[in-house]
Design an enzyme around this catalytic site. Structure first.
Site, PDB file in Angstrom:
ATOM      1  N   HIS A 124       0.775  -1.249   0.000  1.00 54.65           N
ATOM      2  CA  HIS A 124       0.000   0.000   0.000  1.00 54.65           C
ATOM      3  C   HIS A 124       0.808   1.303   0.000  1.00 54.65           C
ATOM      4  O   HIS A 124       0.268   2.354   0.340  1.00 54.65           O
ATOM      5  CB  HIS A 124      -0.949   0.030   1.216  1.00 54.65           C
ATOM      6  CG  HIS A 124      -2.072  -0.950   1.159  1.00 54.65           C
ATOM      7  ND1 HIS A 124      -1.876  -2.296   1.290  1.00 54.65           N
ATOM      8  CD2 HIS A 124      -3.400  -0.786   1.011  1.00 54.65           C
ATOM      9  CE1 HIS A 124      -3.038  -2.930   1.226  1.00 54.65           C
ATOM     10  NE2 HIS A 124      -3.984  -2.030   1.039  1.00 54.65           N
ATOM     11  N   HIS A 157     -11.230  -7.382  -5.426  1.00 52.65           N
ATOM     12  CA  HIS A 157     -11.531  -6.434  -4.354  1.00 52.65           C
ATOM     13  C   HIS A 157     -12.330  -5.259  -4.917  1.00 52.65           C
ATOM     14  O   HIS A 157     -11.886  -4.546  -5.821  1.00 52.65           O
ATOM     15  CB  HIS A 157     -10.211  -5.967  -3.753  1.00 52.65           C
ATOM     16  CG  HIS A 157     -10.335  -5.183  -2.496  1.00 52.65           C
ATOM     17  ND1 HIS A 157     -10.539  -3.825  -2.494  1.00 52.65           N
ATOM     18  CD2 HIS A 157     -10.270  -5.561  -1.195  1.00 52.65           C
ATOM     19  CE1 HIS A 157     -10.586  -3.391  -1.241  1.00 52.65           C
ATOM     20  NE2 HIS A 157     -10.431  -4.437  -0.428  1.00 52.65           N
ATOM     21  N   GLU A 186     -13.110  -9.308   0.091  1.00 48.82           N
ATOM     22  CA  GLU A 186     -13.960  -8.103   0.042  1.00 48.82           C
ATOM     23  C   GLU A 186     -14.325  -7.811  -1.414  1.00 48.82           C
ATOM     24  O   GLU A 186     -14.209  -6.691  -1.900  1.00 48.82           O
ATOM     25  CB  GLU A 186     -13.235  -6.911   0.659  1.00 48.82           C
ATOM     26  CG  GLU A 186     -12.800  -7.133   2.101  1.00 48.82           C
ATOM     27  CD  GLU A 186     -12.048  -5.967   2.699  1.00 48.82           C
ATOM     28  OE1 GLU A 186     -12.257  -5.661   3.894  1.00 48.82           O
ATOM     29  OE2 GLU A 186     -11.254  -5.342   1.971  1.00 48.82           O
ATOM     30  N   CYS A 195     -10.710   2.227   7.498  1.00 52.72           N
ATOM     31  CA  CYS A 195     -10.772   2.958   6.236  1.00 52.72           C
ATOM     32  C   CYS A 195     -12.128   3.613   6.002  1.00 52.72           C
ATOM     33  O   CYS A 195     -12.210   4.691   5.403  1.00 52.72           O
ATOM     34  CB  CYS A 195     -10.427   2.035   5.076  1.00 52.72           C
ATOM     35  SG  CYS A 195     -11.437   0.537   4.989  1.00 52.72           S
ATOM     36  N   CYS A 196     -13.207   2.999   6.463  1.00 49.26           N
ATOM     37  CA  CYS A 196     -14.550   3.467   6.107  1.00 49.26           C
ATOM     38  C   CYS A 196     -14.982   4.764   6.797  1.00 49.26           C
ATOM     39  O   CYS A 196     -15.512   5.662   6.121  1.00 49.26           O
ATOM     40  CB  CYS A 196     -15.576   2.369   6.374  1.00 49.26           C
ATOM     41  SG  CYS A 196     -15.370   0.905   5.325  1.00 49.26           S
TER      42      CYS A 196
END
Length: 645
Positions: free
Chosen positions: A135, A261, A313, A409-410
């Protein structure tokens, strides 16, 4: 209270009761709450350590890196939410806090321009060795987006300059030149961020770098395999040993179905649409259109949720949309909004705005409770709390919202979306002004180089009456294009009190009103909001014999709080009359749907199975907006209701 947003040459002040409330919640509760979370000051929640990681990276604190490898992105999204909130309403204290964080980022930045706390603190000699998993470019992208938003909101350049230095460094590392790495991110994000950076700086290297990352993806020999051998990793990749998880299984222009994803996919599709618009790349545009049809016609929930399976996901396969096992991550619906918005830039077609609206009113804001202090990562369409607590295949489904997450993250992603809501209402193209969303606001746009003020008044989504006052600086001719939502079976358009035969001026779901406009001209739009029963394509095996309720853009659900337990035993007769009523005291003010239904009688059963002997009793049902479920006592919830024919 009015909230003002600067968007380049336009200025938007949201006056809408519905979204104005959400803007206040984000400003007064979510941003301060998340600041406390980022600083590990919330009791009984997963620690974040995100700010502390930057302090350690800057040499101002001692300790070890803590958190996810992408922990930096939580700070980036928080800063972006702050930027949009400052657009809406000035707040000197909040701005100073953001300035302090930005200064900290600058102190944590390496002399080369590199900025990533995980690698700076934990693995300083391993930069760019595992793009597949770690990432680095994803975090860089979120920081770039935040920097652009903060520059637009405040005019301050420090954050922008920090990220331009980082982008310049990344450009020196990646590319087609012989001395550069031929890699691309495992988690797409930087691609769309680089386009934003290009938009505010005019530096074409950023646009070209974005294009490189998109074009290089999925080529052979596969870069993820090359770097894997370099780090002597011999394990098969966990997602079926298939890079479809990252949408890197084939070049992007050859991809016809959404796989892997869901957030990675839709961030990438957003960037593809951005690049298609700015480079006139018809092959990218065609790929976006093909993937859009697959996602929205075969892999999207009625709520605008995407990504049906917990494994990865991810998207699973066409028409596989289980309600009780659905993953439907909040971030995925947010990314769908981004993508829809960019598709509108390519082609003003209401099918894109319809999905954008669907996700905004349902699959995104369902991820936060009404006071902004608890959150869903997963947004299921059916919940039985006991099953969530007992069955391993439903462990990902939480029956109640959580205060925070280890992988957080959300919540900040949702905050930045809501704070930027004004940016999704309009777009402009030379002599054409497009109205994509209906919400109370005041804005100043340009049509053919001349300023036009639009004042929109409505009680949407509870009421379909919309009034738009058009105030050009001077009388001149341009086109105002109004979206007619796909759910509106009939609509009435009036200009200065006279009904317009709008079907004669329709194109791709928009009514094009071309005329000489003068100050005070009134446009009225009437969208009848009837309660609709929605069916799934029969290939969606989970919903055969079931219906969902929808009114305007809002999808409804049944909760145990209103209808008792065992919601699966409710049968909605096809001829049942359904009524809509606004209740100001319920769930911050909502329209509820009520009607007569039947419930299977359960108290006369003495065995597990028996010959068919249907016995039902009449019951009154009440449905509430899906986004507002689980804001009272916990319990069961269903979106799809059994239908009795």
């Amino acid at each position: 209270m009015k909230k003002t947003a600067e968007t380049g040459s336009s200025k938007i002040t949201v006056t809408d009761p519905f979204w104005g409330h959400y803007l206040e919640v984000v400003r007064d509760h979510v941003i301060p709450y998340q600041w406390e979370a980022l600083n590990d000051r919330l009791p009984d929640t997963e620690p974040s350590h995100a700010i502390e990681n930057f302090r350690i990276a800057a040499g101002e604190a001692e300790g070890e890196f803590f958190g996810m490898v992408f922990q930096d992105s939580d700070v980036a999204k928080w800063l972006e939410a702050v930027a949009f909130s400052l657009e809406n309403e000035q707040n000197a204290k909040l701005e100073q806090t953001a300035d302090d964080v930005i200064a900290l980022l600058g102190r944590a930045q390496d002399e080369s321009g590199y900025l990533n706390t995980y690698y700076t603190v934990k693995e300083p000699d391993q930069r760019w060795t595992n793009l597949r998993d770690n990432h680095e470019l994803y975090c860089a992208g979120h920081l770039m987006e935040a920097a652009v938003a903060y520059y637009k909101a405040t005019g301050k350049r420090q954050f922008l300059e920090i990220m331009c230095r980082y982008a310049d460094y990344i450009d020196s590392v990646f590319g087609r030149e012989e001395h550069k790495l031929k890699g691309y991110p495992g988690h797409q994000e930087i691609e769309l961020a680089l386009v934003k950076l290009y938009d505010v700086t005019g530096n074409e290297r950023y646009l070209n770098l974005s294009k490189y990352f998109i074009d290089e993806r999925g080529k052979q020999p596969h870069y993820f395999d090359l770097e894997k051998r370099e780090r002597e990793d011999t394990k098969p990749f966990w997602f079926n040993n298939d890079y479809a998880y990252h949408q890197a299984h084939k070049p992007v222009r050859d991809q016809k179905e959404a796989v892997g994803h869901a957030v990675r996919a839709t961030y990438m599709y957003t960037a593809m649409a951005d690049l298609a618009a700015r480079t006139n790349d018809e092959s990218l545009k065609t790929a976006c259109e093909t993937l859009w049809e697959n996602v929205t016609q075969k892999q999207m929930y009625v709520t605008g949720g995407i990504g049906s399976m917990v494994f990865g996901e991810a998207f699973s396969f066409d028409y596989d949309l289980p309600n009780d096992l659905s993953y439907t991550e909040t971030c995925a619906s947010i990314a769908l909004v981004f993508w829809a918005n960019r598709m509108l830039n390519l082609d003003a077609n209401s099918k894109y705005a319809d999905v954008m609206e669907l996700a905004l009113y349902n699959g995104t804001i369902s991820g936060m409770d009404l006071d902004g202090k608890k959150f869903f990562y997963v947004n299921p369409l059916e919940v039985l709390p006991k099953a969530c607590e007992t069955r391993n295949d439903k462990k990902h489904v939480e029956p109640v919202r959580q205060t925070w997450f280890g992988c957080a993250c959300c919540p900040p992603n949702l905050a930045r979306l809501i704070a930027s809501i004004g940016h999704y209402i309009y777009s402009q193209k030379e002599k054409e002004l497009f109205v994509h969303l209906y919400m109370g606001n005041e804005t100043r746009l340009e049509a053919d180089g001349k300023e036009v003020e639009l004042v929109q008044q409505t009680n949407y989504p509870w009421d379909g009456q919309v009034s738009i006052t058009v105030n050009p600086a001077t009388e001149h001719t341009f086109t105002l294009a109004l979206r007619i939502p796909g759910w509106a079976r009939s609509a009435v358009v009036k200009v200065n009190g006279k009904t317009v035969d709008h079907e004669s001026f329709m194109k791709n779901g928009y009514v094009y009103l071309n005329r000489s406009w003068t100050k005070g001209d009134q446009v009225e739009l009437s969208l009848p909001m009837t309660v609709e029963r929605i069916q799934s394509n029969p290939l969606v095996r989970h919903n055969v014999g079931k219906v969902a309720l929808k009114r305007g853009p809002v999808v409804y659900c049944l909760e145990e709080a209103d209808n008792g337990e065992n919601l699966h035993g409710i049968l909605l007769p096809r001829n049942a009359e359904l009524k809509a009523e606004y209740i100001a005291e319920l769930l911050d003010g909502v329209v509820v749907i009520t009607g007569e239904a039947e419930r299977i009688v359960q108290d006369n059963w003495s065995s597990l199975y028996r010959p068919v002997e249907e016995q039902t009793r009449q019951v009154q049902i009440k449905a509430v907006p899906y986004y507002a479920w689980c804001n009272r006592e916990p319990g069961e919830m269903i979106v799809w209701v059994n239908e009795k024919r």
